[in-house]
Design a protein around this motif. Structure first.
Motif, PDB file in Angstrom:
ATOM      1  N   GLY A 149       0.818  -1.212   0.000  1.00  0.00           N
ATOM      2  CA  GLY A 149       0.000   0.000   0.000  1.00  0.00           C
ATOM      3  C   GLY A 149       0.852   1.264   0.000  1.00  0.00           C
ATOM      4  O   GLY A 149       1.760   1.427  -0.810  1.00  0.00           O
ATOM      5  N   GLY A 150       0.567   2.146   0.946  1.00  0.00           N
ATOM      6  CA  GLY A 150       1.234   3.443   1.003  1.00  0.00           C
ATOM      7  C   GLY A 150       2.734   3.388   1.219  1.00  0.00           C
ATOM      8  O   GLY A 150       3.417   4.389   0.978  1.00  0.00           O
ATOM      9  N   HIS A 151       3.254   2.252   1.663  1.00  0.00           N
ATOM     10  CA  HIS A 151       4.696   2.156   1.887  1.00  0.00           C
ATOM     11  C   HIS A 151       5.489   2.276   0.578  1.00  0.00           C
ATOM     12  O   HIS A 151       6.694   2.502   0.613  1.00  0.00           O
ATOM     13  CB  HIS A 151       5.042   0.827   2.565  1.00  0.00           C
ATOM     14  N   PHE A 152       4.812   2.130  -0.559  1.00  0.00           N
ATOM     15  CA  PHE A 152       5.493   2.229  -1.847  1.00  0.00           C
ATOM     16  C   PHE A 152       5.423   3.631  -2.446  1.00  0.00           C
ATOM     17  O   PHE A 152       5.970   3.868  -3.523  1.00  0.00           O
ATOM     18  CB  PHE A 152       4.903   1.216  -2.833  1.00  0.00           C
ATOM     19  N   SER A 153       4.756   4.552  -1.778  1.00  0.00           N
ATOM     20  CA  SER A 153       4.571   5.890  -2.341  1.00  0.00           C
ATOM     21  C   SER A 153       5.886   6.546  -2.739  1.00  0.00           C
ATOM     22  O   SER A 153       6.015   7.126  -3.820  1.00  0.00           O
ATOM     23  CB  SER A 153       3.825   6.786  -1.341  1.00  0.00           C
ATOM     24  N   SER A 154       6.876   6.463  -1.863  1.00  0.00           N
ATOM     25  CA  SER A 154       8.164   7.107  -2.146  1.00  0.00           C
ATOM     26  C   SER A 154       8.948   6.391  -3.242  1.00  0.00           C
ATOM     27  O   SER A 154       9.885   6.959  -3.820  1.00  0.00           O
ATOM     28  CB  SER A 154       9.009   7.172  -0.868  1.00  0.00           C
ATOM     29  N   LEU A 155       8.576   5.146  -3.536  1.00  0.00           N
ATOM     30  CA  LEU A 155       9.292   4.361  -4.541  1.00  0.00           C
ATOM     31  C   LEU A 155       8.623   4.403  -5.915  1.00  0.00           C
ATOM     32  O   LEU A 155       9.132   3.808  -6.871  1.00  0.00           O
ATOM     33  CB  LEU A 155       9.407   2.896  -4.082  1.00  0.00           C
ATOM     34  N   LEU A 156       7.488   5.086  -6.022  1.00  0.00           N
ATOM     35  CA  LEU A 156       6.735   5.085  -7.275  1.00  0.00           C
ATOM     36  C   LEU A 156       7.544   5.554  -8.486  1.00  0.00           C
ATOM     37  O   LEU A 156       7.474   4.932  -9.556  1.00  0.00           O
ATOM     38  CB  LEU A 156       5.472   5.941  -7.140  1.00  0.00           C
TER      39      LEU A 156
END
Length: 283
Positions: A149-156
């Motif tokens: 979920g949101g833990h990937f936001s910075s890796l998008l």
């Protein structure tokens, strides 16, 4: 633990291995503290990390070692694919209902801290020219994105760059379009990601393989590509805010002509995906 640590040495299919991993995960879900779970996962995933690293270490300055396809490379290639499948299955299980939310989330972040740097190196390596390995890597990352979920936001930005640049290099590998589709499905609602998703859309559309989808014959020759591209476009419309969709109107118009052609192809999946896109576009 003994079974899990020895999975790499067993001659079983990927499906059988996934069933074993799911069984092990159910046992792990009975652990009532994160320290015990993290220790167990570290032991279980050690061979998976090592298998991916072993393949990466075979890469040299040129691609001659890959062209020769030595027995050592064949073994490392097979082990890496199995390792990616195991990692993806464990990650998927951590987000399931069997694990308490707080314990599962902390363990996921620990796994991600080890897994992502290896996967990022793999995506920029010459090994991505192999379709089986590319599919395994994209599937593992897809499972991680859905679980994290949101833990990937910075890796998008890294994820979308990996998807678009690899598809541009290996345009028969539709797994990269499918990876981007899942990513937009999960994060398309975030307005600040709009320019990133539009840029990915532009790169997919400009690729020679998708540009050539300009006749029924061409679409019938590449039905998997036609289906994947149409699914990407309809997911883009469904998942992104109206202002992001409006900003990509020039790309959507270009895709509409391809969709009208794809509706007439013999491949059912490609035709249905094209019809779904037209429905989204006109609604």
């Amino acid at each position: 633990m003994w079974i899990g640590e020895g999975l790499q040495k067993l001659e079983i299919s990927l499906l059988e291995e996934a069933e074993v991993v799911c069984g092990i995960s159910r046992v792990l879900s009975t652990l009532n503290n994160s320290a015990s779970l993290n220790d167990a996962l570290q032991r279980l995933l050690k061979s998976s990390y090592e298998s991916i690293e072993s393949l990466l270490n075979l890469e040299s300055g040129s691609d001659e070692s890959l062209k020769l396809y030595t027995s050592a490379y064949a073994a490392a290639h097979r082990d890496c694919i199995r390792a990616l499948h195991r990692l993806g299955t464990y990650i998927n299980e951590l987000s399931g209902p069997g694990f308490p939310a707080t314990i599962g989330e902390e363990s996921f972040l620990r796994v991600l801290a080890h897994f992502w740097p290896l996967l990022e190196r793999l995506f920029v390596s010459q090994h991505m020219q192999d379709s089986d390995l590319a599919v395994a890597a994209c599937k593992a990352l897809t499972q991680a994105i859905k679980a994290g979920g949101g833990h990937f936001s910075s890796l998008l930005p890294n994820v979308m760059t990996a998807a678009s640049s690899n598809f541009f290099s290996f345009q028969t590998h539709v797994c990269f379009i499918k990876l981007a589709t899942v990513t937009i499905e999960e994060f398309g609602h975030e307005k600040n990601c709009g320019p990133l998703f539009i840029d990915t859309f532009r790169l997919f559309t400009a690729a020679e393989a998708t540009s050539s989808l300009n006749s029924s014959y061409a679409c019938d020759q590449e039905p998997d590509l036609a289906e994947a591209y149409m699914n990407f476009t309809s997911t883009f419309i469904r998942s992104c805010p109206e202002e992001v969709v409006a900003a990509a109107d020039f790309l959507l118009e270009a895709s509409l002509s391809k969709a009208s052609i794809c509706c007439t192809v013999m491949h059912r999946g490609a035709a249905l995906a094209a019809m779904s896109y037209i429905s989204c576009k006109l609604s």
